[in-house]
Scaffold this active site. Sequence first.
Site, PDB file in Angstrom:
ATOM      1  N   CYS A 205      17.846  81.506 -74.895  1.00 27.15           N
ATOM      2  CA  CYS A 205      18.224  81.255 -76.082  1.00 27.15           C
ATOM      3  C   CYS A 205      18.283  82.266 -76.784  1.00 27.15           C
ATOM      4  O   CYS A 205      17.264  82.211 -77.796  1.00 27.15           O
ATOM      5  CB  CYS A 205      16.967  80.210 -77.117  1.00 27.15           C
ATOM      6  SG  CYS A 205      17.773  79.406 -78.252  1.00 27.15           S
ATOM      7  N   CYS A 383      24.294  77.380 -78.614  1.00 27.20           N
ATOM      8  CA  CYS A 383      23.531  77.495 -79.913  1.00 27.20           C
ATOM      9  C   CYS A 383      23.523  76.999 -81.260  1.00 27.20           C
ATOM     10  O   CYS A 383      24.215  78.033 -81.853  1.00 27.20           O
ATOM     11  CB  CYS A 383      22.939  79.135 -79.449  1.00 27.20           C
ATOM     12  SG  CYS A 383      21.972  79.737 -80.334  1.00 27.20           S
TER      13      CYS A 383
END
Length: 454
Positions: A205, A383
């Site tokens: 991430c 994301c």
Amino acid sequence: MALSVIRWQHLLWTRLHRVCEPSVCRLHATGCQQSKEHYKVLVLGGGSAGITMSARMKRKIGAENVAVVEPSEARNPLHRLIMHYYQPLWTLVGAGAKSLKTSGRSTASVMPSGVKWIKSCVQEINPDNSTVRTGDGKEISYQYLIVALGLKLQYEKIKGLPEGFEHPGIGSNYSLQTVNKTWAALQNFKEGNALFTFPNTPVKCAGAPQKIMYLSEAYLRKTGKRPKANIIYNTSLPVLFGVKKYADALWEIVKKRDLQVNLRHNLIEVRADKREAVFEKLDNPGETVTYEYEMLHVTPPMGPPDVLKGNPLADQGGWLDVDKDVLQHKRYPNVFGIGDCTNLPTSKTAAAVAAQSAVLDRTISKVMKNEQPDKKYDGYTSCPLVTSYNTVILAEFDYKQQPLETFPIDQGKERIIMYHMKATLMPHLYWHGLLRGLWGGPGPYRKIMHLGMK
């Protein structure tokens, strides 16, 4: 007395960090009783990718033919149960918007029923013999192997960590033991530098290190402390974000909110007792710069699981070496990979796991029938860039770092609806869709949303 307590806590923290590494251990089998088991499909790792593929394989070949290697509850010295966490929520936990408790469920509750749970760690993988040896001395053979071991957090590669977390003002949203320390540091902020870092390694991430910066800025603004805060983002990268469309939008936010961004700065040392952080300037080897901080959020260096390093399954960097299109190993056709442990050239996210799981399911089906895989993974990942307590820029892109957006609107803008999707819908989709092997990403819905034109 206080020092003894701190040392005891640090010892437990270190032990817990080690035992929670996904299905990996350094134990040796010397003196262990060896027993043999065989499964048609053996899955290594009980994280997001491992649970997802176990559920899919259960439906494909029957639960009795599938096994998952993942350490048991007994290996955790602090909790009776090993928990499975939806880690994307930790961005909001570190900012006080969600509680840590809401992000976890017991591993037993998400493990597919009927699938054999081998409650041990992976000690050795021998792809030439199609066997895996576990920490308790078992030798398990397989017809097909799915490697889903995740990655390893490496706080110790930063001088002064992890022991620095014993001091106030420092936290990290990437660890179960430190995410609440981020919230404490934010709440206790008075004045000075609020410092946020991005390491010089692959990370999971990649947007998370700056999400907490935007949330912290919003919190300090809300509590009236913003005028006394210098908010600084030091990243090892040469860009703010890898996809230009979203990077441009983020730079606008940075300028509007008066945030300081320093590119090519890599954290190498934390002097927590002095509240100092030392960075190397990557474009000027040997040159360092030291920042004082009132609050520090650390994104740790990350690397492949120890058990893969030097293994025939790994590339030179220690990551699982798979074909980027079909997720089959490049040299061992009965081995497959998914998720953070692979060398796929895309961001390591739960959204990527979802898209990969649908492709890998199809690939394994074809291989089992002695046919050529025909479905290709395009590198899709997502994301949700949290920019405040009620806005998100939903970044979606592919291998080419080009936007691959699901909705027929401009996702490069901050939107309230995207925040609610991140905070409410996505966790529901994770627990009830992805982990049950029922969610393979938004690809089919993207075509519908764009009337079949994308």
